[in-house]
Write a protein that holds these residues in place. Sequence first.
Motif, PDB file in Angstrom:
ATOM      1  N   MET A 193       0.828  -1.207   0.000  1.00  0.00           N
ATOM      2  CA  MET A 193       0.000   0.000   0.000  1.00  0.00           C
ATOM      3  C   MET A 193       0.861   1.255   0.000  1.00  0.00           C
ATOM      4  N   LEU A 194       1.902   1.276   0.829  1.00  0.00           N
ATOM      5  CA  LEU A 194       2.784   2.434   0.860  1.00  0.00           C
ATOM      6  C   LEU A 194       3.464   2.650  -0.492  1.00  0.00           C
ATOM      7  N   GLN A 195       3.874   1.576  -1.116  1.00  0.00           N
ATOM      8  CA  GLN A 195       4.508   1.690  -2.430  1.00  0.00           C
ATOM      9  C   GLN A 195       3.515   2.262  -3.443  1.00  0.00           C
ATOM     10  N   ALA A 196       2.256   1.839  -3.345  1.00  0.00           N
ATOM     11  CA  ALA A 196       1.245   2.281  -4.304  1.00  0.00           C
ATOM     12  C   ALA A 196       0.954   3.773  -4.188  1.00  0.00           C
ATOM     13  N   ILE A 197       1.096   4.342  -2.997  1.00  0.00           N
ATOM     14  CA  ILE A 197       0.841   5.781  -2.834  1.00  0.00           C
ATOM     15  C   ILE A 197       2.141   6.590  -2.866  1.00  0.00           C
ATOM     16  N   GLY A 198       3.268   5.913  -3.151  1.00  0.00           N
ATOM     17  CA  GLY A 198       4.548   6.596  -3.236  1.00  0.00           C
ATOM     18  C   GLY A 198       5.045   7.098  -1.897  1.00  0.00           C
ATOM     19  N   SER A 221       7.646   0.635  12.511  1.00  0.00           N
ATOM     20  CA  SER A 221       6.991   1.862  12.954  1.00  0.00           C
ATOM     21  C   SER A 221       6.719   2.769  11.762  1.00  0.00           C
ATOM     22  N   ILE A 222       5.719   3.633  11.936  1.00  0.00           N
ATOM     23  CA  ILE A 222       5.392   4.645  10.936  1.00  0.00           C
ATOM     24  C   ILE A 222       5.950   5.983  11.414  1.00  0.00           C
ATOM     25  N   ARG A 223       6.594   6.697  10.524  1.00  0.00           N
ATOM     26  CA  ARG A 223       7.273   7.935  10.918  1.00  0.00           C
ATOM     27  C   ARG A 223       6.306   9.043  11.321  1.00  0.00           C
ATOM     28  N   ASP A 224       5.076   8.999  10.828  1.00  0.00           N
ATOM     29  CA  ASP A 224       4.074   9.980  11.213  1.00  0.00           C
ATOM     30  C   ASP A 224       2.695   9.434  10.831  1.00  0.00           C
ATOM     31  N   PRO A 225       1.925   8.898  11.793  1.00  0.00           N
ATOM     32  CA  PRO A 225       0.628   8.286  11.464  1.00  0.00           C
ATOM     33  C   PRO A 225      -0.362   9.260  10.836  1.00  0.00           C
ATOM     34  N   TYR A 226      -0.382  10.506  11.310  1.00  0.00           N
ATOM     35  CA  TYR A 226      -1.294  11.498  10.717  1.00  0.00           C
ATOM     36  C   TYR A 226      -0.927  11.753   9.264  1.00  0.00           C
ATOM     37  N   ARG A 227       0.361  11.925   8.991  1.00  0.00           N
ATOM     38  CA  ARG A 227       0.805  12.164   7.623  1.00  0.00           C
ATOM     39  C   ARG A 227       0.444  10.988   6.725  1.00  0.00           C
ATOM     40  N   LEU A 228       0.465   9.775   7.259  1.00  0.00           N
ATOM     41  CA  LEU A 228       0.078   8.598   6.483  1.00  0.00           C
ATOM     42  C   LEU A 228      -1.369   8.718   6.016  1.00  0.00           C
ATOM     43  N   VAL A 229      -2.285   9.074   6.916  1.00  0.00           N
ATOM     44  CA  VAL A 229      -3.694   9.183   6.534  1.00  0.00           C
ATOM     45  C   VAL A 229      -3.886  10.281   5.492  1.00  0.00           C
ATOM     46  N   VAL A 230      -3.177  11.392   5.655  1.00  0.00           N
ATOM     47  CA  VAL A 230      -3.261  12.470   4.671  1.00  0.00           C
ATOM     48  C   VAL A 230      -2.779  11.991   3.301  1.00  0.00           C
ATOM     49  N   ARG A 231      -1.676  11.254   3.280  1.00  0.00           N
ATOM     50  CA  ARG A 231      -1.140  10.754   2.000  1.00  0.00           C
ATOM     51  C   ARG A 231      -2.114   9.766   1.356  1.00  0.00           C
ATOM     52  N   LEU A 232      -2.726   8.903   2.152  1.00  0.00           N
ATOM     53  CA  LEU A 232      -3.710   7.956   1.614  1.00  0.00           C
ATOM     54  C   LEU A 232      -4.913   8.692   1.027  1.00  0.00           C
ATOM     55  N   THR A 233      -5.412   9.681   1.764  1.00  0.00           N
ATOM     56  CA  THR A 233      -6.568  10.447   1.283  1.00  0.00           C
ATOM     57  C   THR A 233      -6.220  11.202   0.016  1.00  0.00           C
ATOM     58  N   ASP A 234      -5.064  11.846   0.014  1.00  0.00           N
ATOM     59  CA  ASP A 234      -4.637  12.590  -1.179  1.00  0.00           C
ATOM     60  C   ASP A 234      -4.488  11.663  -2.383  1.00  0.00           C
ATOM     61  N   ALA A 235      -3.960  10.452  -2.156  1.00  0.00           N
ATOM     62  CA  ALA A 235      -3.782   9.505  -3.264  1.00  0.00           C
ATOM     63  C   ALA A 235      -5.130   9.049  -3.810  1.00  0.00           C
ATOM     64  N   ALA A 236      -6.095   8.816  -2.910  1.00  0.00           N
ATOM     65  CA  ALA A 236      -7.438   8.423  -3.354  1.00  0.00           C
ATOM     66  C   ALA A 236      -8.082   9.542  -4.168  1.00  0.00           C
ATOM     67  N   ILE A 237      -7.950  10.782  -3.687  1.00  0.00           N
ATOM     68  CA  ILE A 237      -8.540  11.925  -4.388  1.00  0.00           C
ATOM     69  C   ILE A 237      -7.853  12.141  -5.735  1.00  0.00           C
ATOM     70  N   ALA A 238      -6.541  11.990  -5.772  1.00  0.00           N
ATOM     71  CA  ALA A 238      -5.810  12.131  -7.035  1.00  0.00           C
ATOM     72  C   ALA A 238      -6.272  11.100  -8.059  1.00  0.00           C
ATOM     73  N   ALA A 239      -6.725   9.927  -7.563  1.00  0.00           N
ATOM     74  CA  ALA A 239      -7.215   8.877  -8.461  1.00  0.00           C
ATOM     75  C   ALA A 239      -8.677   9.067  -8.833  1.00  0.00           C
ATOM     76  N   GLY A 240      -9.330  10.109  -8.257  1.00  0.00           N
ATOM     77  CA  GLY A 240     -10.708  10.403  -8.644  1.00  0.00           C
ATOM     78  C   GLY A 240     -11.724  10.358  -7.523  1.00  0.00           C
TER      79      GLY A 240
END
Length: 416
Positions: free
Chosen positions: A126-131, A198-217
């Motif tokens: 999943m992380l690879q898919a959202i860069g 560990s994740i370096r920043d859990p909040y930033r992860l959710v933002v990146r996931l949301t941004d990736a979903a929105i970028a995909a439509g």
Amino acid sequence: MTDETKKKVVVVGAGVIGASIAFDLQRRGFQVTLIDKGEPGRGTSFGNMASIALDFAAGSGPSTWKKIPGWLLDPEGPVWLRPSYAARMLPWFLRFLAAGRPSRLREIEDAGMSLSLRALGDFREMLQAIGASELMTEEGCLAIYETEAEFAADRGHLAMMQRYGLEFEVLSNGAIQYHEPALSPVIAKAVLLPDNKSIRDPYRLVVRLTDAAIAAGAAFASGAVSNIERKGDGTVVVVLDDGRRIEAAFVVLAAGVHTRFLAAKLGEPIPLETERGYHTQIMKPGISMRYSVIWPHRAFMVTPTAGGIRVGGNVELAGLDAAPDFRRPRVLVRHAQRALPGLKVEEATEWMGHRPALPDTIPIISPSSKMPEVFYATGHGHLGLTYAATTARLIGDMVSRAKPSVDMTPFRIDRY
């Protein structure tokens, strides 16, 4: 139902579970609308302990009932049940104790580990898919024990890990400080868990996931969901508090503990409670850490994340509405300073969140038993971050009518 509507999915809840599901479904070709009453990642996912923890542990066991008096009497213990909330917790507690029967315990461990054993691989994909592969560290976690007695008390958990093939290494004496120099010599034993990342920043992860979903439509809608309705043609209607109505072919409920209110309206109440968790985020800790550290006996964790060091964990059972008791995180900081004597508390903030907890420890990942177009993804307890990518893949399989790679029977909503 129109052809356009047949591809529409509404995901309720923009924490790490909901954002992961929204990204997965959008990537599969669905048209996703992600809904939350707040900003993505600002709820419970904001303050988690940033841990991908593969070593699943059932919450209840055969001797759990003996611990309950201590939970009522010790406000500094690992579990604190506010006396004023005890009566309301009774039905949940009876189910919790029943889940600790030896015959049921093995079933729960098998179910939890069926998710844990694939969690790391799914998360990396999943992380690879959202860069965003850089958001996961490659270091592991150290479980620490101050005494040989503490270590002996955890041998059952280590035996379970061996049974499922999880790797670990027992450390003692100078080997502990070699791996993590910040740890005190009072720590008698440690167990290195190399695959607990560990994740370096859990909040930033959710933002990146949301941004990736929105970028995909995908689309994001801000609002509180008040009801789910079904039209005669099978279309599902998500009704918001302000009167907006969003039509879709499918709805995924991933709103953490708040999912229980919508489930009740659908006629399938679920025993979903909140395990209130606290953290202290320290931006000037005075030390650096290579590993995250967990102290099982004291039920807390210390993780380098979000630009500093986070101390958190523990459980408080007091419902959704009680005011936070910030004595809880201060107790954890004192414990952390015993393990990490150089730890300073400068530029620190305190936080409380609501983990969604089910009595048998394993989540609900399931279609509704009342409305088959609705799916649930909730009740992940302490493992919401760990199971996020795997839950997203399993929900994606179910919505798209593919066969999930995991036996979904243990996670059905009607198991209670």
